[in-house]
Design a protein around this motif. Structure first.
Motif, mmCIF file in Angstrom:
data_model
loop_
_atom_site.group_PDB
_atom_site.id
_atom_site.type_symbol
_atom_site.label_atom_id
_atom_site.label_comp_id
_atom_site.label_asym_id
_atom_site.label_seq_id
_atom_site.Cartn_x
_atom_site.Cartn_y
_atom_site.Cartn_z
ATOM 1 N N HIS A 112 -7.606 10.522 -3.525
ATOM 2 C CA HIS A 112 -7.612 9.449 -4.481
ATOM 3 C C HIS A 112 -7.092 9.827 -5.728
ATOM 4 C CE1 HIS A 112 -9.535 6.139 -6.222
ATOM 5 N NE2 HIS A 112 -9.935 6.537 -7.045
ATOM 6 N N GLN A 113 -7.358 10.947 -6.361
ATOM 7 C CA GLN A 113 -6.549 11.283 -7.693
ATOM 8 C C GLN A 113 -5.409 11.248 -7.293
ATOM 9 O OE1 GLN A 113 -7.982 12.010 -10.449
ATOM 10 N NE2 GLN A 113 -10.053 11.454 -9.317
ATOM 11 N N GLN A 172 0.087 8.140 -8.195
ATOM 12 C CA GLN A 172 1.324 7.317 -7.701
ATOM 13 C C GLN A 172 1.268 5.866 -8.259
ATOM 14 O OE1 GLN A 172 1.884 7.845 -3.608
ATOM 15 N NE2 GLN A 172 1.431 9.726 -3.766
ATOM 16 N N TYR A 173 0.172 5.264 -8.185
ATOM 17 C CA TYR A 173 0.030 4.184 -8.943
ATOM 18 C C TYR A 173 0.135 4.046 -10.437
ATOM 19 C CZ TYR A 173 -1.451 1.555 -4.422
ATOM 20 O OH TYR A 173 -1.276 0.712 -3.229
ATOM 21 N N ALA A 174 -0.009 4.852 -11.119
ATOM 22 C CA ALA A 174 0.281 5.032 -12.490
ATOM 23 C C ALA A 174 1.740 4.934 -12.626
ATOM 24 C CB ALA A 174 -0.576 6.250 -13.131
ATOM 25 N N GLN A 191 7.143 1.084 -4.009
ATOM 26 C CA GLN A 191 6.970 0.332 -5.306
ATOM 27 C C GLN A 191 7.703 0.834 -6.569
ATOM 28 O OE1 GLN A 191 2.860 -0.812 -5.975
ATOM 29 N NE2 GLN A 191 2.534 -1.486 -3.741
ATOM 30 N N SER A 192 7.339 2.026 -6.652
ATOM 31 C CA SER A 192 8.146 2.660 -7.664
ATOM 32 C C SER A 192 9.704 2.931 -7.611
ATOM 33 C CB SER A 192 7.625 4.387 -7.987
ATOM 34 O OG SER A 192 8.307 4.708 -9.143
ATOM 35 N N HIS A 193 10.099 3.134 -6.302
ATOM 36 C CA HIS A 193 11.291 3.086 -6.047
ATOM 37 C C HIS A 193 12.042 1.618 -6.056
ATOM 38 C CE1 HIS A 193 14.828 5.371 -4.725
ATOM 39 N NE2 HIS A 193 15.106 4.743 -3.405
ATOM 40 N N PHE A 194 11.263 0.736 -5.657
ATOM 41 C CA PHE A 194 11.874 -0.569 -5.709
ATOM 42 C C PHE A 194 12.067 -1.045 -7.086
ATOM 43 C CE2 PHE A 194 10.339 -5.002 -6.524
ATOM 44 C CZ PHE A 194 10.956 -5.803 -5.828
ATOM 45 N N LEU A 195 11.461 -0.717 -8.132
ATOM 46 C CA LEU A 195 11.491 -1.064 -9.329
ATOM 47 C C LEU A 195 12.651 -0.252 -10.061
ATOM 48 C CD1 LEU A 195 7.998 -1.373 -10.789
ATOM 49 C CD2 LEU A 195 9.410 -3.098 -10.218
ATOM 50 N N HIS A 212 0.856 -1.200 -0.011
ATOM 51 C CA HIS A 212 -0.031 -0.106 0.009
ATOM 52 C C HIS A 212 0.919 1.256 -0.056
ATOM 53 C CE1 HIS A 212 -3.427 -2.680 0.503
ATOM 54 N NE2 HIS A 212 -2.992 -3.022 1.831
ATOM 55 N N PHE A 213 1.997 1.159 -0.657
ATOM 56 C CA PHE A 213 2.819 2.313 -0.781
ATOM 57 C C PHE A 213 3.394 2.554 -2.025
ATOM 58 C CE2 PHE A 213 6.754 4.327 1.585
ATOM 59 C CZ PHE A 213 6.375 5.782 1.175
ATOM 60 N N PRO A 214 2.679 3.129 -3.083
ATOM 61 C CA PRO A 214 3.364 3.270 -4.372
ATOM 62 C C PRO A 214 4.495 3.926 -4.841
ATOM 63 C CG PRO A 214 1.155 4.580 -4.124
ATOM 64 C CD PRO A 214 1.324 3.958 -2.586
#
Length: 474
Positions: A368-369, A374-376, A313-317, A308-310
């Motif tokens: 929400h936006q 962030q998930y995008a 996740q982005s940093h992970f990739l 639950h922390f996009p």
């Protein structure tokens, strides 16, 4: 001097006993009066004295009589026998008596309650009730009791001995107060405990065992959101992240355990961990040679940090986390970590889908936006396809563990949009699915035979069928 006690005197004594039952003085006075009465009754027989005399005749046939000196209100008390007798209006019956209504005569009838152990007696004009279950006392025992009452004390030697025994079993109240006062001084809040543990961990004089013990105690506390945030404010997050670089693998394992527990469902602490370089150091431990126990705790920390922390996740990739997990997945001896690894990937895929679907039913707001934005930025599936996960995940289908098979099928379905072409080109995958279909169909039928229509094996069978259908879909 003749002392006589009528029934009304005894009833008055009984009332005293009832009203003074909680008072030791009332009980003592009652015992004294009762003792005097029995002593006098034993020595002098008076027409109005209360005596107990066994009647050799049938008590059921004894006729009821009234005492000459009975109070008027006592005349209404009915004394039942072991036979049913008619109860006149206005008459009262003793407690424990059995009362019934005669449907033929319409009269109430009463008899003596058998379970009470009571017996009524009569001696000339005297009559009364005797409890056959009550303990009996001889005249000599009552005299001894009266003697101690007059002296105002019991056996002094026995009393002193009892007091000494009590003193030996229990501690004085003064000592207890001192211990309780000392205990109050030892009570610490969670914040105080964490300060002490961090001080112990950071102390250069502390041994490795003491530092590991401090981290394990700290891990227990940081499960609470407030405690984890307090640890950050104390500088504890910095110490824990630095411990990941320790040359002692025990400290590495314990530090990863603390970090994973602190960031779980705690967004503010997740931010501090990522900004403090925690994610990069965790991936370094996974990519290098480390004991399996260390990598289990490190993988736990990575999963907790990404959930639950996009942003993480982005940093992970960007740090090549997907490739690190792929290499760990194929490492010999790391088979126990495979299901944990694909669970991390599956959670990230599903999170993005769920947040997108939830946006269709919710009224858009700024929060929400921002989450959608962030998930995008997390392009997870294309990276997984590039790193070969479309062929790695199917390897788990050969496992004998049903849990592994279930998680592998769910992950394969989650990657279907990007991996469908590779799935069709994988003959091993199709053969595995056919074999699983036969296996879980039999298991599902067994579940149905025992009454489980929606059992666990039936659920896995549905996942297998869904895979087959989607792979055949053009």
């Amino acid at each position: 001097m003749r002392m006589t006690f009528s029934l009304s005197n005894i009833m008055m004594t009984r009332r005293i006993m009832q009203s003074k039952r909680s008072s030791s003085i009332g009980v003592t006075i009652t015992l004294w009066l009762f003792g005097l009465h029995l002593i006098c009754a034993h020595n002098v027989k008076s027409p109005t004295a209360l005596t107990i005399k066994e009647d050799s005749g049938d008590l059921n046939q004894v006729e009821e009589t009234q005492l000459e000196d009975e109070d008027p209100e006592d005349l209404e008390v009915f004394h039942p026998t072991n036979n049913w007798q008619t109860l006149r209006p206005g008459q009262a019956v003793p407690a424990g008596s059995h009362v019934r209504l005669n449907l033929q005569t319409g009269q109430r009838e009463v008899k003596l309650g058998e379970e009470e152990g009571l017996k009524y007696w009569r001696d000339g004009n005297r009559q009364g009730m005797m409890n056959m279950q009550a303990p009996s006392f001889t005249a000599q025992e009552l005299k001894e009791a009266l003697k101690y009452f007059k002296e105002g004390t019991d056996d002094s030697s026995g009393t002193k001995q009892d007091e000494e025994e009590v003193r030996a079993k229990f501690r004085p109240i003064e000592e207890l107060k001192k211990d309780m006062k000392a205990l109050d001084m030892l009570i610490e809040t969670d914040v105080q405990v964490m300060k002490r543990l961090l001080t112990q961990f950071n102390d250069s004089k502390s041994t490795s065992e003491e530092k590991v013990a401090a981290l394990l105690d700290l891990e227990y506390l940081v499960h609470q959101v407030d405690n984890a945030q307090n640890m950050v404010s104390m500088g504890g997050m910095h110490l824990v992240i630095n411990a990941l670089n320790s040359t002692d693998v025990r400290l590495q394992e314990s530090a990863a355990f603390v970090l994973g527990s602190a960031v779980s469902s705690n967004p503010s602490v997740q931010v501090e961990a990522v900004e403090g370089g925690g994610l990069q150091k965790l991936l370094t431990l996974l990519a290098t040679q480390r004991p399996m126990a260390v990598k289990k705790k490190v993988l736990f920390a990575v999963a907790s940090l990404l959930r639950h922390f996009p942003f993480a996740q982005s940093h992970f990739l960007k740090l090549g986390g997907g490739q690190v997990l792929a290499e760990l997945f194929q490492t010999p001896g790391a088979e126990a970590l495979r299901v944990r690894i694909i669970t991390v990937l599956y959670d990230m895929i599903v999170e993005k889908e769920l947040i997108s679907q939830a946006g269709l039913d919710l009224i858009p707001d700024s929060t929400h936006q921002e989450r959608l934005r962030q998930y995008a930025e997390v392009s997870l599936l294309p990276v997984l396809v590039e790193q070969g996960w479309c062929s790695l995940v199917p390897e788990l289908l050969a496992s004998s563990e049903h849990d592994w098979v279930e998680k592998a099928l769910r992950t394969l379905l989650a990657m279907m949009a990007q991996c469908q072409t590779q799935y069709k080109q994988n003959p091993t995958l199709m053969a595995s699915l056919n074999e699983l279909h036969k296996q879980y169909k039999e298991l599902a039928l067994t579940e149905q035979d025992i009454g489980e229509q929606d059992g666990y094996f039936g659920e896995i069978l549905a996942l297998v069928d869904s895979m087959v259908v989607k792979m055949q879909h053009v």
